[in-house]
Motif scaffolding. Structure first.
Motif, PDB file in Angstrom:
ATOM      1  N   VAL A  87       0.847  -1.186   0.000  1.00  0.00           N
ATOM      2  CA  VAL A  87       0.000   0.000   0.000  1.00  0.00           C
ATOM      3  C   VAL A  87       0.884   1.238   0.000  1.00  0.00           C
ATOM      4  O   VAL A  87       1.776   1.378   0.857  1.00  0.00           O
ATOM      5  CB  VAL A  87      -0.955   0.027   1.212  1.00  0.00           C
ATOM      6  CG1 VAL A  87      -1.727   1.344   1.239  1.00  0.00           C
ATOM      7  CG2 VAL A  87      -1.921  -1.153   1.164  1.00  0.00           C
ATOM      8  N   LEU A  88       0.626   2.130  -0.948  1.00  0.00           N
ATOM      9  CA  LEU A  88       1.331   3.411  -1.048  1.00  0.00           C
ATOM     10  C   LEU A  88       0.409   4.521  -0.565  1.00  0.00           C
ATOM     11  O   LEU A  88      -0.764   4.574  -0.946  1.00  0.00           O
ATOM     12  CB  LEU A  88       1.740   3.676  -2.502  1.00  0.00           C
ATOM     13  CG  LEU A  88       2.329   5.064  -2.799  1.00  0.00           C
ATOM     14  CD1 LEU A  88       3.718   5.197  -2.197  1.00  0.00           C
ATOM     15  CD2 LEU A  88       2.359   5.325  -4.297  1.00  0.00           C
ATOM     16  N   VAL A  89       0.958   5.428   0.223  1.00  0.00           N
ATOM     17  CA  VAL A  89       0.180   6.561   0.694  1.00  0.00           C
ATOM     18  C   VAL A  89       1.030   7.831   0.593  1.00  0.00           C
ATOM     19  O   VAL A  89       2.255   7.784   0.716  1.00  0.00           O
ATOM     20  CB  VAL A  89      -0.307   6.332   2.153  1.00  0.00           C
ATOM     21  CG1 VAL A  89       0.870   6.234   3.116  1.00  0.00           C
ATOM     22  CG2 VAL A  89      -1.269   7.428   2.602  1.00  0.00           C
ATOM     23  N   GLY A  90       0.376   8.938   0.335  1.00  0.00           N
ATOM     24  CA  GLY A  90       1.062  10.227   0.392  1.00  0.00           C
ATOM     25  C   GLY A  90       1.859  10.621  -0.830  1.00  0.00           C
ATOM     26  O   GLY A  90       2.687  11.529  -0.750  1.00  0.00           O
ATOM     27  N   LEU A  91       1.610   9.993  -1.974  1.00  0.00           N
ATOM     28  CA  LEU A  91       2.419  10.307  -3.152  1.00  0.00           C
ATOM     29  C   LEU A  91       2.376  11.797  -3.484  1.00  0.00           C
ATOM     30  O   LEU A  91       3.386  12.399  -3.844  1.00  0.00           O
ATOM     31  CB  LEU A  91       1.939   9.493  -4.359  1.00  0.00           C
ATOM     32  CG  LEU A  91       2.728   9.706  -5.658  1.00  0.00           C
ATOM     33  CD1 LEU A  91       4.150   9.193  -5.525  1.00  0.00           C
ATOM     34  CD2 LEU A  91       2.028   9.039  -6.836  1.00  0.00           C
ATOM     35  N   MET A  92       1.208  12.412  -3.346  1.00  0.00           N
ATOM     36  CA  MET A  92       1.048  13.828  -3.705  1.00  0.00           C
ATOM     37  C   MET A  92       0.785  14.698  -2.478  1.00  0.00           C
ATOM     38  O   MET A  92       0.209  15.777  -2.584  1.00  0.00           O
ATOM     39  CB  MET A  92      -0.090  13.957  -4.723  1.00  0.00           C
ATOM     40  CG  MET A  92       0.244  13.299  -6.056  1.00  0.00           C
ATOM     41  SD  MET A  92      -1.212  12.969  -7.094  1.00  0.00           S
ATOM     42  CE  MET A  92      -1.872  11.505  -6.293  1.00  0.00           C
ATOM     43  N   ALA A  93       1.235  14.242  -1.307  1.00  0.00           N
ATOM     44  CA  ALA A  93       0.951  14.956  -0.056  1.00  0.00           C
ATOM     45  C   ALA A  93       1.970  16.040   0.256  1.00  0.00           C
ATOM     46  O   ALA A  93       2.236  16.343   1.411  1.00  0.00           O
ATOM     47  CB  ALA A  93       0.866  13.963   1.101  1.00  0.00           C
ATOM     48  N   SER A  94       2.529  16.637  -0.757  1.00  0.00           N
ATOM     49  CA  SER A  94       3.463  17.746  -0.618  1.00  0.00           C
ATOM     50  C   SER A  94       3.504  18.459  -1.956  1.00  0.00           C
ATOM     51  O   SER A  94       3.657  17.820  -3.008  1.00  0.00           O
ATOM     52  CB  SER A  94       4.849  17.230  -0.222  1.00  0.00           C
ATOM     53  OG  SER A  94       5.883  17.843  -0.911  1.00  0.00           O
TER      54      SER A  94
END
Length: 515
Positions: A87-94
């Motif tokens: 599971v990947l999370v936060g790819l575009m969280a910046s």
């Protein structure tokens, strides 16, 4: 919230020759070359609330309850109950990371997206043998099929209505014209082969569903997960920038300079994104509704972008799943809402829509638009204007009216001068404190359509409102009156390169003023 300064190491890595980004895996390969942008863990994590609880402290940001922070994207390689899943999370969280993924300085993402809209490239269809998303096929007709065991859909909190597909990009087509549309919707796993889907008012795929339902027909859709970030961000444009009939996948094509590849689904008359990690194929059933929290009875759906738990909906359409297709070693991609990732997904297209509209009406007058994270990328925009004469006092307010017109869900607009950094909340609040008087610097537009997920937009909060999702929109003019501009000149300091005095402090930092 101050935006981080990009490091020289990151900037250098971003400029090195590399393979083009055309799917999630090439995006991750790019991030792996840039220090501090992606981390992995093999420590077991429960997708039920725990995964989100971990990332809340690592990199969620946004309107998530404090403490939180901006941080790297994170890959979880050991998912409890799912031995073969990641599971990947936060790819575009910046915003910085979005800039790296879209080949743009963070402060120019608005203009980058605006240009992609003007130079859109339509998607193309490829044969199935050229579609990695169909390397593995699971048919719902198989008696062992169970969506709940196949995909590690997480919950963000312990009170969620159920497991959610938080970055499922739904692709549907107009039954009359065949024109396709893509949108991210709230999708809750309801059973072995059923999902509920929530439509905010005015969504195009819901219009397609209503057309099909009026004929007693199901609407075939694909739900695409694990994508090139250009596809996710491009899909978040809304009307009037992308009117009914406009395929948002063409914006991703404009960003990459090459068309998005589609493929025919294996079980329904629809297309899916050929390089997706996971695709759920199904049909939105006519005249079938389900209570969103039927299995948990929590009363809550999931955390939504304003920072509150959205109420569980008592009557939602149902998607009957027909098949799930996957790449080998498929990556499940999610986000922790209501975090910075949602802000960037919704906000950067909002900025581009406003920028293009104002630029068309008054070229060169608005230099920056920032859809602030406090509004989840939807409810709050800051416009930086360039006044050159007294008439521009009025033009600034006209720009705000254009912004409210072009993005219907926008609630508040703050206007600032060109010497104020719209990306620096301290600077914006300074302008509001010293260049704003509430009785003469505020424009109120009552009883205008807004967004149903803002809990203040209800008749219970304001009896003057006729229905939920109607609001008073506000323009805060925090610009100095042109005839008094001399009284509002900021103290000017000598421009000095500080590195000779503090070389260690600035060794890994690039020029903050990169534009």
């Amino acid at each position: 919230m101050h935006q981080d300064i990009d490091s020289a190491a990151q900037d250098s890595a971003a400029q090195r020759p590399r393979a083009p980004v055309n799917d999630l895996r090439s995006a991750l390969a790019h991030l792996e070359s840039i220090p501090g942008q992606l981390i992995e863990t093999d420590h077991e994590v429960d997708p039920h609330a725990q995964l989100a609880g971990v990332y809340k402290r690592i990199g969620a940001g946004g309107t998530v309850a404090r403490p939180t922070r901006l941080g790297p994207a994170m890959m979880f390689n050991n998912i409890k109950g799912y031995p073969h899943s990641r599971v990947l999370v936060g790819l575009m969280a910046s915003r910085k990371r979005v800039g790296l993924l879209l080949d743009s300085p963070p402060r120019r993402l608005t203009q980058r997206m605006a240009d992609a809209v003007r130079n859109a490239i339509e998607p193309v269809t490829v044969p199935r043998e050229a579609a990695p998303c169909q390397q593995t096929v699971h048919l719902a007709s198989d008696p062992d099929f169970d969506l709940r065991k196949l995909i590690p859909a997480p919950t963000n909190t312990t009170s969620d209505a159920g497991p959610f597909l938080c970055l499922g990009l739904v692709l549907g087509s107009d039954p009359d014209t065949g024109h396709a549309d893509v949108t991210i919707h709230r999708l809750c796993v309801q059973g072995r082969d059923e999902l509920s889907i929530f439509f905010a008012p005015g969504r195009h795929i819901d219009a397609f569903r209503q057309k099909a339902e009026a004929r007693g027909q199901a609407l075939p859709v694909s739900i695409n997960m694990g994508l090139d970030p250009a596809i996710h961000i491009g899909a978040c444009f809304e009307a009037p920038t992308t009117p009914l009939g406009f395929d948002e996948l063409s914006i991703a094509g404009g960003l990459r300079g090459t068309p998005v590849e589609l493929v025919d689904c294996v079980s329904v008359a629809q297309k899916s994104i050929a390089r997706a990690e996971i695709v759920i194929e199904g049909e939105i059933l006519p005249n079938v509704r389900v209570v969103e929290d039927q299995h948990t009875n929590t009363g809550h759906a999931m955390p939504e972008f304003p920072g509150y738990n959205g109420p569980a909906n008592p009557s939602l359409p149902v998607i009957k799943v027909k098949a799930v297709t996957m790449r080998h070693g498929a990556i499940m991609q999610t986000l922790v809402g209501p975090g910075e990732e949602h802000t960037n997904l919704a906000g950067i297209p909002t900025e581009a829509s406003i920028y293009n509209a104002v630029e068309a009406a008054m070229p060169g007058f608005v230099s920056q638009v920032y859809a602030h994270t406090a509004g989840g990328g939807k409810l709050l925009a800051i416009l930086q204007v360039n006044k050159r004469n007294a008439f521009d006092d009025g033009r600034a307010r006209q720009a705000a009216i254009i912004a409210l017109g072009v993005y219907s869900e926008l609630k508040n607009v703050i206007l600032v001068d060109e010497d104020v950094d719209p990306f620096d909340s301290d600077d914006v609040l300074w302008a509001m404190t010293t260049r704003y008087q509430g009785d003469i610097s505020t424009m109120l537009l009552p009883k205008v359509n807004g967004h149903v997920l803002d809990p203040s937009q209800t008749p219970e909060f304001n009896p003057a409102l006729p229905a939920r999702g109607v609001t008073c929109k506000t323009v805060f003019d925090c610009t100095a009156p042109f005839h008094l501009r001399g009284e509002f000149e900021r103290a000017q300091f000598m421009e000095v390169d500080p590195r000779p005095w503090a070389p260690a402090l600035f060794a890994d930092q690039e020029d903050e003023d990169h534009e």
